[in-house]
Design a protein around this motif. Structure first.
Motif, short mmCIF file in Angstrom:
data_model
loop_
_atom_site.label_atom_id
_atom_site.label_comp_id
_atom_site.label_asym_id
_atom_site.label_seq_id
_atom_site.Cartn_x
_atom_site.Cartn_y
_atom_site.Cartn_z
N SER A 288 15.12 59.34 41.01
CA SER A 288 15.55 58.05 41.55
C SER A 288 16.72 57.48 40.74
N LYS A 289 16.66 57.67 39.42
CA LYS A 289 17.76 57.19 38.59
C LYS A 289 19.06 57.94 38.91
N GLN B 108 22.59 56.37 40.38
CA GLN B 108 23.90 56.60 39.79
C GLN B 108 24.87 57.21 40.80
N ARG B 109 24.37 58.10 41.65
CA ARG B 109 25.24 58.71 42.66
C ARG B 109 25.73 57.67 43.65
N GLU B 110 24.85 56.76 44.06
CA GLU B 110 25.26 55.72 45.00
C GLU B 110 26.30 54.79 44.37
N ILE B 111 26.08 54.43 43.11
CA ILE B 111 27.03 53.54 42.44
C ILE B 111 28.38 54.23 42.27
N MET B 112 28.37 55.50 41.85
CA MET B 112 29.62 56.23 41.68
C MET B 112 30.35 56.42 43.00
N ALA B 113 29.60 56.67 44.07
CA ALA B 113 30.23 56.82 45.39
C ALA B 113 30.87 55.50 45.83
N LEU B 114 30.18 54.40 45.56
CA LEU B 114 30.74 53.09 45.88
C LEU B 114 32.02 52.83 45.12
N GLN C 256 30.43 44.07 42.08
CA GLN C 256 29.21 43.78 41.34
C GLN C 256 28.03 43.39 42.23
N PRO C 257 28.20 42.52 43.25
CA PRO C 257 27.04 42.20 44.11
C PRO C 257 26.46 43.44 44.79
N GLN C 258 27.32 44.37 45.25
CA GLN C 258 26.82 45.59 45.88
C GLN C 258 26.13 46.49 44.87
N ILE C 259 26.68 46.57 43.65
CA ILE C 259 26.05 47.39 42.60
C ILE C 259 24.68 46.82 42.25
N GLN C 260 24.58 45.49 42.19
CA GLN C 260 23.29 44.87 41.88
C GLN C 260 22.27 45.12 42.98
N ARG C 261 22.73 45.15 44.23
CA ARG C 261 21.80 45.45 45.32
C ARG C 261 21.27 46.88 45.21
N ARG D 110 18.70 46.88 42.42
CA ARG D 110 17.42 46.29 42.85
C ARG D 110 16.67 47.24 43.77
N LYS D 111 17.42 48.02 44.54
CA LYS D 111 16.80 48.98 45.46
C LYS D 111 15.97 50.01 44.70
N TYR D 112 16.44 50.40 43.50
CA TYR D 112 15.74 51.42 42.71
C TYR D 112 15.00 50.82 41.52
#
Length: 267
Positions: free
Chosen positions: A56-57, A61-67, A38-43, A46-48
């Motif tokens: 950008s959206k 979503q791609r970054e979150i799914m990759a994480l 969750q902390p990484q997802i929140q970062r 906040r980045k976007y």
């Protein structure tokens, strides 16, 4: 036995939930992984946060799914238990709703349940209430009280379970977020839905639901003890227990080593 079918419905829940225990433990581990991320997802969010364009959206979503894929975390894992049980609950509801018409000969036999069998099942009762009856179809005050108590217990178990998860299993840094305030509202909304829907459901379905809620409440207590969210009150308590257990283990180890040395010195 006139109450055998009611007991059978309750046993059905226990059998299903016992069979689903491996999935429950897998779900708890997946939930813990999501909570750690969750902390990484929140970062990433906040980045976007200042970018509202579709590209950008999609990138967010791609970054979150990759994480989530890197850490083998499935955000839909917590829904699996409910999805698996949904067909069973719907089938039970439809069967119990169809029993009166089948027993009276006003409807076609349901699967292998003919008119005689439908009448036998419909006449089965527990606590003096037939399993096909609902709050609106019973006439005796005793039956109304029994159904009302069943609905009240369902609501109480659901509220207690949600209250524990929200207040004991939420990381403290997340308690100021809008999502936390929304979760607090759900602790009151879903029990209210139970009150409205409970009066229309057959008593057999209420038995299934009540037994399921009791099991879920027990699983919630297990979750808070063994699978708490990191940074939550339950997580801090588990860390304290683990620390105390480790201290006892080390103390026992030192005593054992000292005892061996003392025996060796005397020899």
């Amino acid at each position: 036995m006139p109450h055998s079918l009611g007991i059978a419905i309750m046993c059905l829940v226990l059998i299903i939930r016992i069979c689903l225990l491996p999935l429950f433990f897998s779900q708890m581990r997946a939930t813990q992984r999501m909570q750690v991320l969750q902390p990484q997802i929140q970062r990433i969010q906040r980045k976007y946060a200042a970018r509202k364009d579709p590209r950008s959206k999609e990138a967010m979503q791609r970054e979150i799914m990759a994480l989530q894929q890197r850490h083998n975390a499935n955000p839909l894992g917590s829904c699996l238990l409910s999805l698996i049980q949904a067909p069973i609950l719907c089938s039970l509801f439809y069967t119990l709703q169809s029993l009166p018409a089948s027993a009276a000969g006003n409807a076609e036999p349901l699967s292998g349940i003919d008119r005689v069998m439908a009448g036998d099942i419909e006449s089965s009762s527990i606590f003096g209430v037939r399993i096909a009856d609902s709050f609106g179809t019973v006439v005796s005050p005793q039956s109304h009280v029994v159904i009302g108590v069943a609905v009240a217990l369902m609501c109480l178990m659901l509220f207690a379970m949600q209250w524990l998860l929200i207040h004991r299993n939420t990381p403290k840094d997340a308690m100021d977020s809008p999502q936390f305030r929304t979760q607090k509202l759900t602790a009151f909304v879903f029990p209210a839905i139970y009150v409205v829907s409970g009066g229309t459901l057959p008593f057999g379905v209420l038995l299934y639901w009540l037994t399921n809620n009791l099991w879920n409440f027990g699983q919630t207590l297990c979750q808070l003890r063994w699978f708490p969210a990191p940074g939550s009150e339950a997580g801090e308590r588990k860390a304290e227990r683990d620390h105390e257990r480790e201290n006892r283990r080390r103390a026992a180890f030192r005593i054992a080593v000292f005892g061996r040395r003392a025996r060796g010195g005397r020899a």
